[in-house]
Scaffold this active site. Sequence first.
Site, PDB file in Angstrom:
ATOM      1  N   ASN A 154       0.801  -1.232   0.000  1.00  0.00           N
ATOM      2  CA  ASN A 154       0.000   0.000   0.000  1.00  0.00           C
ATOM      3  C   ASN A 154       0.835   1.285   0.000  1.00  0.00           C
ATOM      4  O   ASN A 154       0.417   2.288  -0.544  1.00  0.00           O
ATOM      5  CB  ASN A 154      -0.996  -0.002   1.159  1.00  0.00           C
ATOM      6  CG  ASN A 154      -0.338  -0.203   2.496  1.00  0.00           C
ATOM      7  OD1 ASN A 154       0.830  -0.575   2.585  1.00  0.00           O
ATOM      8  ND2 ASN A 154      -1.096   0.034   3.551  1.00  0.00           N
ATOM      9  N   GLU A 251       4.871  -4.671  11.860  1.00  0.00           N
ATOM     10  CA  GLU A 251       3.809  -3.674  11.628  1.00  0.00           C
ATOM     11  C   GLU A 251       2.698  -4.386  10.884  1.00  0.00           C
ATOM     12  O   GLU A 251       2.782  -4.591   9.671  1.00  0.00           O
ATOM     13  CB  GLU A 251       4.356  -2.514  10.780  1.00  0.00           C
ATOM     14  CG  GLU A 251       5.382  -1.660  11.467  1.00  0.00           C
ATOM     15  CD  GLU A 251       4.806  -0.841  12.611  1.00  0.00           C
ATOM     16  OE1 GLU A 251       3.564  -0.810  12.762  1.00  0.00           O
ATOM     17  OE2 GLU A 251       5.581  -0.254  13.360  1.00  0.00           O
ATOM     18  N   CYS A 285      -3.413   0.331   6.958  1.00  0.00           N
ATOM     19  CA  CYS A 285      -3.470  -0.589   8.102  1.00  0.00           C
ATOM     20  C   CYS A 285      -4.138   0.021   9.322  1.00  0.00           C
ATOM     21  O   CYS A 285      -4.813  -0.662  10.074  1.00  0.00           O
ATOM     22  CB  CYS A 285      -2.057  -1.020   8.459  1.00  0.00           C
ATOM     23  SG  CYS A 285      -0.965   0.391   8.721  1.00  0.00           S
ATOM     24  N   GLU A 459       7.840   2.016  14.785  1.00  0.00           N
ATOM     25  CA  GLU A 459       8.576   2.729  13.751  1.00  0.00           C
ATOM     26  C   GLU A 459       8.494   4.221  14.055  1.00  0.00           C
ATOM     27  O   GLU A 459       7.691   4.665  14.870  1.00  0.00           O
ATOM     28  CB  GLU A 459       8.003   2.417  12.361  1.00  0.00           C
ATOM     29  CG  GLU A 459       8.187   0.954  12.009  1.00  0.00           C
ATOM     30  CD  GLU A 459       8.041   0.623  10.534  1.00  0.00           C
ATOM     31  OE1 GLU A 459       6.966   0.889   9.972  1.00  0.00           O
ATOM     32  OE2 GLU A 459       9.015   0.095   9.946  1.00  0.00           O
TER      33      GLU A 459
HETATM   34  P1  NDP Z   1       1.189  -9.772   3.261  1.00  0.00           P
HETATM   35  O1  NDP Z   1       1.284 -10.170   4.678  1.00  0.00           O
HETATM   36  O2  NDP Z   1       0.506 -10.659   2.312  1.00  0.00           O
HETATM   37  O3  NDP Z   1       2.648  -9.518   2.671  1.00  0.00           O
HETATM   38  C1  NDP Z   1       3.578  -8.636   3.263  1.00  0.00           C
HETATM   39  C2  NDP Z   1       4.961  -8.914   2.718  1.00  0.00           C
HETATM   40  O4  NDP Z   1       5.458 -10.144   3.255  1.00  0.00           O
HETATM   41  C3  NDP Z   1       5.000  -9.081   1.204  1.00  0.00           C
HETATM   42  O5  NDP Z   1       6.192  -8.515   0.714  1.00  0.00           O
HETATM   43  C4  NDP Z   1       4.991 -10.586   1.045  1.00  0.00           C
HETATM   44  O6  NDP Z   1       5.493 -11.038  -0.190  1.00  0.00           O
HETATM   45  C5  NDP Z   1       5.882 -11.001   2.197  1.00  0.00           C
HETATM   46  N1  NDP Z   1       5.736 -12.385   2.638  1.00  0.00           N
HETATM   47  C6  NDP Z   1       4.680 -13.213   2.486  1.00  0.00           C
HETATM   48  N2  NDP Z   1       4.933 -14.416   3.068  1.00  0.00           N
HETATM   49  C7  NDP Z   1       6.169 -14.341   3.608  1.00  0.00           C
HETATM   50  C8  NDP Z   1       6.998 -15.247   4.357  1.00  0.00           C
HETATM   51  N3  NDP Z   1       6.584 -16.470   4.675  1.00  0.00           N
HETATM   52  N4  NDP Z   1       8.216 -14.834   4.762  1.00  0.00           N
HETATM   53  C9  NDP Z   1       8.643 -13.582   4.470  1.00  0.00           C
HETATM   54  N5  NDP Z   1       7.914 -12.677   3.752  1.00  0.00           N
HETATM   55  C10 NDP Z   1       6.688 -13.048   3.341  1.00  0.00           C
HETATM   56  O7  NDP Z   1       0.527  -8.317   3.290  1.00  0.00           O
HETATM   57  P2  NDP Z   1       0.004  -7.437   2.069  1.00  0.00           P
HETATM   58  O8  NDP Z   1       1.143  -7.137   1.154  1.00  0.00           O
HETATM   59  O9  NDP Z   1      -1.215  -8.074   1.512  1.00  0.00           O
HETATM   60  O10 NDP Z   1      -0.362  -6.074   2.826  1.00  0.00           O
HETATM   61  C11 NDP Z   1      -1.551  -5.883   3.493  1.00  0.00           C
HETATM   62  C12 NDP Z   1      -1.379  -6.104   4.976  1.00  0.00           C
HETATM   63  O11 NDP Z   1      -0.346  -5.268   5.483  1.00  0.00           O
HETATM   64  C13 NDP Z   1      -2.611  -5.722   5.761  1.00  0.00           C
HETATM   65  O12 NDP Z   1      -2.900  -6.674   6.750  1.00  0.00           O
HETATM   66  C14 NDP Z   1      -2.223  -4.411   6.409  1.00  0.00           C
HETATM   67  O13 NDP Z   1      -2.939  -4.115   7.567  1.00  0.00           O
HETATM   68  C15 NDP Z   1      -0.772  -4.597   6.655  1.00  0.00           C
HETATM   69  N6  NDP Z   1      -0.116  -3.315   6.793  1.00  0.00           N
HETATM   70  C16 NDP Z   1       0.347  -2.927   8.025  1.00  0.00           C
HETATM   71  C17 NDP Z   1       0.905  -1.685   8.205  1.00  0.00           C
HETATM   72  C18 NDP Z   1       1.442  -1.248   9.535  1.00  0.00           C
HETATM   73  O14 NDP Z   1       2.295  -0.377   9.562  1.00  0.00           O
HETATM   74  N7  NDP Z   1       1.006  -1.784  10.654  1.00  0.00           N
HETATM   75  C19 NDP Z   1       1.002  -0.732   7.094  1.00  0.00           C
HETATM   76  C20 NDP Z   1       0.549  -1.263   5.839  1.00  0.00           C
HETATM   77  C21 NDP Z   1      -0.009  -2.504   5.713  1.00  0.00           C
HETATM   78  P3  NDP Z   1       4.510 -11.126  -1.459  1.00  0.00           P
HETATM   79  O15 NDP Z   1       3.214 -10.507  -1.129  1.00  0.00           O
HETATM   80  O16 NDP Z   1       5.247 -10.379  -2.492  1.00  0.00           O
HETATM   81  O17 NDP Z   1       4.366 -12.581  -1.760  1.00  0.00           O
END
Ligand code: NDP
Length: 485
Positions: A154, A251, A285, A459
């Site tokens: 995002n 996060e 998020c 953060e």
């Molecule tokens: P995901 O949890 O699907 O993915 C986050 C990242 O982790 C991606 O780069 C993903 O790779 C990677 N990933 C997935 N599986 C693994 C693993 N087993 N080991 C290491 N890395 C892995 O989240 P989204 O990208 O769908 O983002 C949305 C989510 O993020 C929402 O739940 C949102 O609330 C949260 N979020 C939290 C924030 C905060 O600051 N608290 C801010 C913004 C979002 P890939 O997807 O490329 O396969």
Amino acid sequence: MSYDTQPKASHFIDGGYVEDTSGTPIAVIYPATGEQIATVHAATPAIIERALASAQRAQKQWAAMTGTERGRILRRAADIMRERNRDLSVLETYDTGKPLQETLVADATSGADALEYFGGLAGSLTGEHIQLGEDWVYTRREPLGVCVGIGAWNYPTQIACWKAAPALACGNAMVFKPSETTPLCALKVAEILHEAGAPAGICNVVQGMGEVGASLVTDPRVAKVSLTGSVPTGKKVYAAAAAQMKHVTMELGGKSPLIVFDDANLENAVGGAILGNFYSSGQVCSNGTRVFVQKGIKQAFLDRLAERLSNAVIGDPLDEATSFGPMVSEKQLNIVQDYIATGQAEGARLVTGGERLQRDGFFLQPTVFADVTDNMTIAREEIFGPVMAVLDFDTEDEAISRANDTEYGLSAGVFTNDVTRAHRVVAQLQAGTCFINSYNDAPVEAPFGGTKMSGVGRENSREALNHYSELKSVYVRMGDVEAPF
Ligand code: NDP
């Protein structure tokens, strides 16, 4: 398309762009049209190895510089980001689909703030002196080593900067893996840092899916992992890091409450609810997606909300007049549409929106449900899209206990003109970040992060420095050593 969205190569390693086309191709899709705008390749084991090896080598040189020297480079990078804000904002819009109206003020600018802020703090990292009679202890604040950042889709520029800036300020090196959905922006962050003078290898970007993230997390050379992502991914990454006792920042997601009391300024409360549900098409998020409205103003709140939503300008995100853009992907759109169907099936009242727009791209109308109850799926699970759930309440105590009745604890907001009530309520809300008569501000000076399932660590702010460094205590004896034998 006049703007060139294809990066020079998929990865940025050891100070330059690197390609390895034997990695799985990843199509980069512009969410506003559905057309493919670039291709990158997932990192192969050889690419991951190059990134980690160069980070490990560069980190020693970087840590040997003074904090002031490191900070100067970060601040120079901040200046470059600001000079290129428009180009970087356009790229962010192509990567995510967020309207240019937003990206011009919320992405590269927020990233530059982090680089400037942590650049300013880098020279002030100190330990302390503890006198113990004649003897004394001093502490050293030392870098952790190689840090891995893994991003959600995002806020690709902001997330890369929020992780790289404090990590680099403390003398660490970074290997960052963006989300496969938005791989373009982090490359620019690494490029700019090196242009500003960061030694080769200090900030590396490797592309890929979850497996690439997983192999970075489990590599023994990595000292710390900072993830922005969902709770299920957070559990996996936290567990993998724990197996090697690594430092983590998590996060994660949220289902945050926004409580509107009947003495609130209605216009501000509606504005806060709009910001906290529909900015970035709701893909934030910390969004306040459970809007608790006291019964006395419920109808007035819903009426004014509907009026203001009718002013949303939905369309081409590259048109600066557009205030509401598409979802990031077809997949995310489908997830959100399923939640909307579940909301209706479980008896929530659809007040407005709910439909996909009949045009190219992944557009969904801003959607509001009223008469939502606490046990409905749309009130319990993170939707991560433009769907607001309005719930009503009678008393302050009731609002607080229902607001806290969630596994999440990222953010929470209160709108009221009663100053003592505002502080009394936020003191009882279980959330890492609270807002009084506002919503979703995220200045770099303030700590940001979650409680409960929403995460671990913080953060931004000086607090982030503690999460990217470690304290060493040094005991200094001035007299003789007295041993029993
Ligand atoms: P995901 O949890 O699907 O993915 C986050 C990242 O982790 C991606 O780069 C993903 O790779 C990677 N990933 C997935 N599986 C693994 C693993 N087993 N080991 C290491 N890395 C892995 O989240 P989204 O990208 O769908 O983002 C949305 C989510 O993020 C929402 O739940 C949102 O609330 C949260 N979020 C939290 C924030 C905060 O600051 N608290 C801010 C913004 C979002 P890939 O997807 O490329 O396969």
